[in-house]
Enzyme design. Structure first.
Site, mmCIF file in Angstrom:
data_model
loop_
_atom_site.group_PDB
_atom_site.id
_atom_site.type_symbol
_atom_site.label_atom_id
_atom_site.label_comp_id
_atom_site.label_asym_id
_atom_site.label_seq_id
_atom_site.Cartn_x
_atom_site.Cartn_y
_atom_site.Cartn_z
ATOM 1 N N LYS A 256 -32.797 -59.378 -14.018
ATOM 2 C CA LYS A 256 -33.258 -59.419 -15.686
ATOM 3 C C LYS A 256 -32.024 -58.998 -16.267
ATOM 4 C CE LYS A 256 -36.093 -56.553 -18.664
ATOM 5 N NZ LYS A 256 -37.068 -55.245 -18.725
ATOM 6 N N ASP A 261 -33.419 -53.775 -25.654
ATOM 7 C CA ASP A 261 -34.813 -54.236 -25.797
ATOM 8 C C ASP A 261 -35.261 -53.317 -26.905
ATOM 9 O OD1 ASP A 261 -37.466 -54.841 -25.315
ATOM 10 O OD2 ASP A 261 -37.713 -53.812 -23.645
ATOM 11 N N LYS A 268 -40.919 -50.628 -29.980
ATOM 12 C CA LYS A 268 -41.083 -49.262 -29.097
ATOM 13 C C LYS A 268 -40.809 -48.219 -29.949
ATOM 14 C CE LYS A 268 -38.431 -51.184 -24.942
ATOM 15 N NZ LYS A 268 -39.475 -50.932 -24.105
ATOM 16 N N ASP A 279 -31.467 -51.962 -20.122
ATOM 17 C CA ASP A 279 -32.722 -52.919 -19.575
ATOM 18 C C ASP A 279 -31.865 -54.248 -19.071
ATOM 19 O OD1 ASP A 279 -35.278 -53.161 -19.387
ATOM 20 O OD2 ASP A 279 -35.483 -54.319 -21.423
ATOM 21 N N ASP A 338 -43.223 -56.564 -25.708
ATOM 22 C CA ASP A 338 -42.328 -55.664 -24.964
ATOM 23 C C ASP A 338 -42.563 -55.861 -23.462
ATOM 24 O OD1 ASP A 338 -40.624 -53.607 -24.698
ATOM 25 O OD2 ASP A 338 -42.047 -51.952 -24.836
ATOM 26 N N GLU A 340 -41.338 -58.465 -21.715
ATOM 27 C CA GLU A 340 -40.431 -59.371 -21.998
ATOM 28 C C GLU A 340 -39.690 -59.795 -20.753
ATOM 29 O OE1 GLU A 340 -37.654 -56.624 -21.705
ATOM 30 O OE2 GLU A 340 -39.535 -56.452 -22.885
ATOM 31 N N ARG A 342 -40.520 -60.053 -17.827
ATOM 32 C CA ARG A 342 -41.212 -61.026 -16.899
ATOM 33 C C ARG A 342 -41.032 -62.396 -17.369
ATOM 34 N NH1 ARG A 342 -46.533 -57.492 -17.412
ATOM 35 N NH2 ARG A 342 -44.723 -56.096 -17.612
#
Length: 493
Positions: A256, A261, A268, A279, A338, A340, A342
């Site tokens: 990933k 993010d 967030k 991230d 959030d 995201e 996956r």
């Protein structure tokens, strides 16, 4: 951009006659019982017995890896003599920890390390290399030049150099991961990330960048939905190392790579959002592992694929409640923008299996805060559909002293992802959040394909120094993956 590399090593035959005039710091190794090797005896003679008195005074508390320093020794040009307590039959872990202790004492004028015939000398060198790291690319230049050199005196320097070479290749892979993970998002954009990976063609990797047009043609609607609110283009980078048997199915590593993010429309909280530069940690580990394998010319076939996106809120961003279609064809109701990572991984996982038909798949992601609640910052969460592969990885991680703990999977968790209007939702709510995230990815693994999902949210970047790294990015996973490849996927030469 300055690539941080491990300290450089010079391997020399032991020469006692130059110790008196050697500058910088001299490190000698003494077993807990205090017996001196030839280099230590020579230093003791030069210091008129001061070294022996220091060793005697500290021997009672001489745990493996403990160091004591004799500063500005009389009769020597050295700035200091460092005594490292370590048994001749020390295991790998103790030897690496000893090396890490030396790294903190190296000094800017270089270090001369007298290892003699120490059995675990290469592991000491590895530990020193791993801990001697700093990310200073965005600091004002230090006027005091750092030598960043360690001269190793050994009984058989050529043999030691050969033994240490693959370990130092892995250390360079770890450093590459740390650099990527530490880099701020305004520097490591999706475009810059792809460029740094493409630059690894110079070390023998085959690298291909799939742009948004190609991703659209492939039908990667889930991945593209994450990045559509950003001006930075999304991409998938494919890295191949073909060092094994021709046409043998590769091990696939999938990462990933969310370079920043915000949470998207599901924004967030402001506090701590600056940490979301990490991230992309999963993609960073994949990149570092591929670099290590190429540098040491691993006799294995391994592919590394990373999805590079930025998750931003804008007038074009994906909204909660939207439905997107994955490359596999499954429709996904986006409950929370959030969640995201996956969405990025599911498309890359499907593409990886469709194109490469891998022998096994391992994905890595800073996927959930829930795994931190469960395991803290010492262990990554390990989810797998294959006991044999999972146990092999856990052994590899344990050998490399990288914490990992197996977590459950199960239909009861997958059922929490059922959607009223689509094939599934992208989150099952707060309960078992890391497990439902893993089950989301599990849906995109073909029947019969051995698979591991590593949730590294707690271990990719930490607030306090670890055994082998200063605070910040750790490079966790590069060594364990390299060990797994070495133990299970390499062909006999």
């Amino acid at each position: 951009m300055t690539v941080v590399k491990p300290v450089s090593y010079e391997f020399l035959e032991t020469n006692l006659d130059i110790l008196a005039e050697t500058k910088g710091r001299i490190a000698v190794i003494v077993p807990p019982e205090g017996k001196m090797d030839p280099a230590t005896r020579r230093v003791n003679r030069l210091t008129k017995g001061a070294l022996a008195r220091l060793i005697d005074a500290k021997a009672a508390d001489a745990k493996p890896g403990k160091t004591v320093t004799l500063a500005y020794p009389t009769g020597m040009a050295a700035e200091a003599v460092v005594v490292l307590f370590l048994a001749r039959n020390a295991n790998q872990t103790d030897a690496r920890k000893a090396g890490a202790a030396l790294a903190k004492l190296r000094g800017k004028d270089g270090m001369t390390l007298c290892v003699g015939s120490q059995r675990r000398a290469a592991e000491i060198i590895m530990g020193l290399a791993l801990r001697d790291y700093g990310f200073d690319d965005h600091k004002s230049a230090d006027p005091d030049k750092d030598d960043r050199t360690v001269r190793v005196m050994a009984t058989k320097p050529d043999e030691l150099s050969t033994e240490a070479a693959p370990l130092l290749a892995v250390a360079e892979g770890v450093f590459f991961t740390r650099d990527l993970t530490n880099e701020p998002a305004n520097v490591l954009t999706t475009t810059e990330f792809a460029k740094r990976l493409s630059d690894m063609k110079s070390i023998g990797l085959e690298v291909e960048v799939l742009d948004e047009k190609k991703l659209t043609e492939l039908g990667m609607g889930a991945l593209l939905s994450v990045g559509q609110g950003s001006v930075s283009p999304s991409s998938v980078v494919v890295m191949q190392w073909n060092g094994g048997a021709k046409d043998a199915a590769p091990l696939a590593l999938v990462g990933k790579g969310v370079v920043f993010d915000t949470g998207g429309i599901s924004l967030k909280p402001a506090g701590g959002m600056e940490d979301m530069t990490m991230d992309m940690g999963g993609a960073g580990v994949v990149a570092g592992a591929m670099r290590a394998l190429a540098l040491r010319k691993a006799p294995a076939n391994v592919v590394g694929l990373v999805g590079l996106v930025e998750n931003m809120p804008s007038g074009n961003a994906t909204r909660p409640g939207d439905v997107v279609t994955s490359m596999k064809g499954d429709t996904i109701e986006v409950i929370n923008t959030d969640a995201e990572g996956r969405l990025v991984l599911c498309d890359v996982l499907h593409y990886t299996q469709d194109r490469f038909k891998p022998a096994a798949v391992i994905d890595l992601a800073t996927l959930t805060g829930a795994i931190i609640i469960g395991l803290g910052h010492d262990k990554a969460g390990v989810f797998s559909n294959d006991d044999a592969l999972c146990n092999q990885f856990l052994r590899a991680a344990d050998t490399e002293n990288e914490g990992a703990w197996r977590m459950p999977l199960g239909q009861c968790y997958a059922d929490l992802l059922k959607s009223r209007i689509a094939d599934l939702k992208n989150t099952g709510g707060r309960p078992a959040g890391s497990v439902t995230a893993a089950e989301f990815l599990h849906r995109f693994i073909a029947e019969g394909t051995p698979w591991i999902h590593l949730d590294i949210a707690g271990v990719a970047s930490v607030k306090a120094e670890t055994q082998y790294a200063p605070k910040g990015a750790t490079g966790w996973g590069v060594m364990a993956l390299n060990r797994l490849v070495s133990d299970q996927f390499e062909v006999d030469s």
